[in-house]
Scaffold this motif. Structure first.
Motif, PDB file in Angstrom:
ATOM      1  N   GLU A 298       0.829  -1.203   0.000  1.00  0.00           N
ATOM      2  CA  GLU A 298       0.000   0.000   0.000  1.00  0.00           C
ATOM      3  C   GLU A 298       0.867   1.259   0.000  1.00  0.00           C
ATOM      4  O   GLU A 298       0.390   2.356   0.271  1.00  0.00           O
ATOM      5  CB  GLU A 298      -0.932   0.007   1.210  1.00  0.00           C
ATOM      6  CG  GLU A 298      -1.957  -1.135   1.197  1.00  0.00           C
ATOM      7  CD  GLU A 298      -2.846  -1.135   2.416  1.00  0.00           C
ATOM      8  OE1 GLU A 298      -2.686  -0.245   3.279  1.00  0.00           O
ATOM      9  OE2 GLU A 298      -3.717  -2.025   2.507  1.00  0.00           O
ATOM     10  N   ALA A 299       2.142   1.081  -0.301  1.00  0.00           N
ATOM     11  CA  ALA A 299       3.116   2.172  -0.371  1.00  0.00           C
ATOM     12  C   ALA A 299       3.337   2.850   0.980  1.00  0.00           C
ATOM     13  O   ALA A 299       3.750   4.012   1.033  1.00  0.00           O
ATOM     14  CB  ALA A 299       2.695   3.214  -1.417  1.00  0.00           C
ATOM     15  N   VAL A 300       3.096   2.126   2.070  1.00  0.00           N
ATOM     16  CA  VAL A 300       3.383   2.654   3.401  1.00  0.00           C
ATOM     17  C   VAL A 300       4.870   2.504   3.681  1.00  0.00           C
ATOM     18  O   VAL A 300       5.440   1.420   3.510  1.00  0.00           O
ATOM     19  CB  VAL A 300       2.564   1.924   4.477  1.00  0.00           C
ATOM     20  CG1 VAL A 300       2.957   2.394   5.871  1.00  0.00           C
ATOM     21  CG2 VAL A 300       1.074   2.156   4.253  1.00  0.00           C
ATOM     22  N   ASN A 301       5.501   3.581   4.100  1.00  0.00           N
ATOM     23  CA  ASN A 301       6.924   3.564   4.426  1.00  0.00           C
ATOM     24  C   ASN A 301       7.123   2.814   5.739  1.00  0.00           C
ATOM     25  O   ASN A 301       6.636   3.237   6.797  1.00  0.00           O
ATOM     26  CB  ASN A 301       7.435   5.006   4.554  1.00  0.00           C
ATOM     27  CG  ASN A 301       8.936   5.076   4.752  1.00  0.00           C
ATOM     28  OD1 ASN A 301       9.584   4.087   5.080  1.00  0.00           O
ATOM     29  ND2 ASN A 301       9.505   6.252   4.566  1.00  0.00           N
ATOM     30  N   LEU A 302       7.849   1.703   5.670  1.00  0.00           N
ATOM     31  CA  LEU A 302       8.065   0.870   6.854  1.00  0.00           C
ATOM     32  C   LEU A 302       9.404   1.144   7.529  1.00  0.00           C
ATOM     33  O   LEU A 302       9.808   0.399   8.423  1.00  0.00           O
ATOM     34  CB  LEU A 302       7.973  -0.610   6.467  1.00  0.00           C
ATOM     35  CG  LEU A 302       6.671  -1.037   5.781  1.00  0.00           C
ATOM     36  CD1 LEU A 302       6.688  -2.531   5.496  1.00  0.00           C
ATOM     37  CD2 LEU A 302       5.466  -0.673   6.631  1.00  0.00           C
ATOM     38  N   GLY A 303      10.077   2.210   7.107  1.00  0.00           N
ATOM     39  CA  GLY A 303      11.338   2.579   7.742  1.00  0.00           C
ATOM     40  C   GLY A 303      12.546   2.037   7.006  1.00  0.00           C
ATOM     41  O   GLY A 303      12.428   1.344   5.991  1.00  0.00           O
ATOM     42  N   THR A 304      13.708   2.353   7.524  1.00  0.00           N
ATOM     43  CA  THR A 304      14.976   1.985   6.892  1.00  0.00           C
ATOM     44  C   THR A 304      15.711   0.936   7.722  1.00  0.00           C
ATOM     45  O   THR A 304      15.777   1.045   8.947  1.00  0.00           O
ATOM     46  CB  THR A 304      15.863   3.231   6.719  1.00  0.00           C
ATOM     47  OG1 THR A 304      15.168   4.190   5.919  1.00  0.00           O
ATOM     48  CG2 THR A 304      17.171   2.876   6.033  1.00  0.00           C
ATOM     49  N   VAL A 305      16.230  -0.080   7.046  1.00  0.00           N
ATOM     50  CA  VAL A 305      17.012  -1.128   7.701  1.00  0.00           C
ATOM     51  C   VAL A 305      18.366  -1.216   7.017  1.00  0.00           C
ATOM     52  O   VAL A 305      18.538  -0.781   5.882  1.00  0.00           O
ATOM     53  CB  VAL A 305      16.287  -2.490   7.633  1.00  0.00           C
ATOM     54  CG1 VAL A 305      14.991  -2.458   8.410  1.00  0.00           C
ATOM     55  CG2 VAL A 305      16.014  -2.893   6.185  1.00  0.00           C
TER      56      VAL A 305
END
Length: 251
Positions: A143-150
């Protein structure tokens, strides 16, 4: 309760019948008073539980999520509901607030876990795309939700490689639409993907048995394009163009 005496016959039978009727009325009223007293006791207990500080919420335990900080969820719930008697805390409302405040959570299940505590289980959104950045990989779900950076792309998540610089928002949205249409087991065969713009998507298929470079074109008909490319890769083709999936081109 002892049974009522049988009515007697004789000169005083009318008086005896009157006494029996009076006794039966008294018995009915006693039963009614007992029921009224029990109902009143229940109401009093309910009122005490509804208002009592002895049941005030003071502990929230969170589990199940890798993308959402457990302590932040616990603090958020306590800031909103802390000190409220537990019977007045509505799990459904707590769940809605969590999903609104923590968009990386896909589901939140809230349960009473004691006289003063709640237990919350978070289900994360599933990343379908990882975009390379200078600090690692930025994850997005379908859904194009930004889940953060890893720091490291999760196993099975396709990586969007840079193509002459960071992709713009339209390009990212097109790639996510493409990825979202693929079934998870098929999606995992797409090792990497890159896009010059929203109409020029390409990638690398790697099934472990076959590997090929593929031109997909735009984001439409993603499942058909991917199935066609996988079949051609299984036949030994290494350079494939399925931008028009009904007329694939191979080199």
């Amino acid at each position: 309760m002892a049974p009522l005496p049988e009515p007697r016959t004789g000169d005083n039978s009318t008086a005896d019948l009157t006494g029996i009727i009076r006794a039966r009325r008294n018995q009915v009223w006693r039963q009614r008073l007992v029921l009224i007293g029990a109902a009143a006791a229940v109401l009093v207990i309910a009122a005490v539980l509804w208002l009592s500080p002895l049941l005030a919420l003071d502990k929230v335990s969170v589990k199940g999520s890798e993308l959402v900080d457990h302590e932040q969820v616990s603090k958020s719930v306590l800031d909103t509901e802390g000190g409220t008697p537990l019977p007045r805390v509505r799990p459904g409302a707590v769940e809605k607030n969590i999903l609104k405040e923590f968009p990386r959570a896909k589901e939140a299940s809230v349960h009473y876990s004691g006289p003063r505590s709640l237990s919350i289980e978070i289900t994360d959104r599933d990343p379908v795309l990882a975009i390379t950045t200078t600090s690692g990989f930025k994850l997005f779900d379908d859904e194009a939700v930004n889940l953060g950076t890893v720091k490291k792309a999760p196993k099975g998540v396709t990586v969007l490689e840079e193509s002459g610089g960071a992709p713009d928002q339209k390009t990212v949205a097109a790639v996510i639409r493409f990825m979202a249409e693929l079934r998870p087991q098929v999606r995992s065969d797409l090792a990497s993907i890159h896009a010059k713009d929203e109409n020029n998507i390409a990638g690398v298929i790697d099934t472990g048995k076959a590997k090929a470079k593929v031109v997909f074109g735009d984001s439409t008909n993603a499942s058909l394009k991917m199935r066609t490319a996988l079949q051609l890769a299984a036949d030994g083709r290494t350079d494939i163009d399925v931008s028009v999936p009904s007329v694939p081109v191979t080199n």
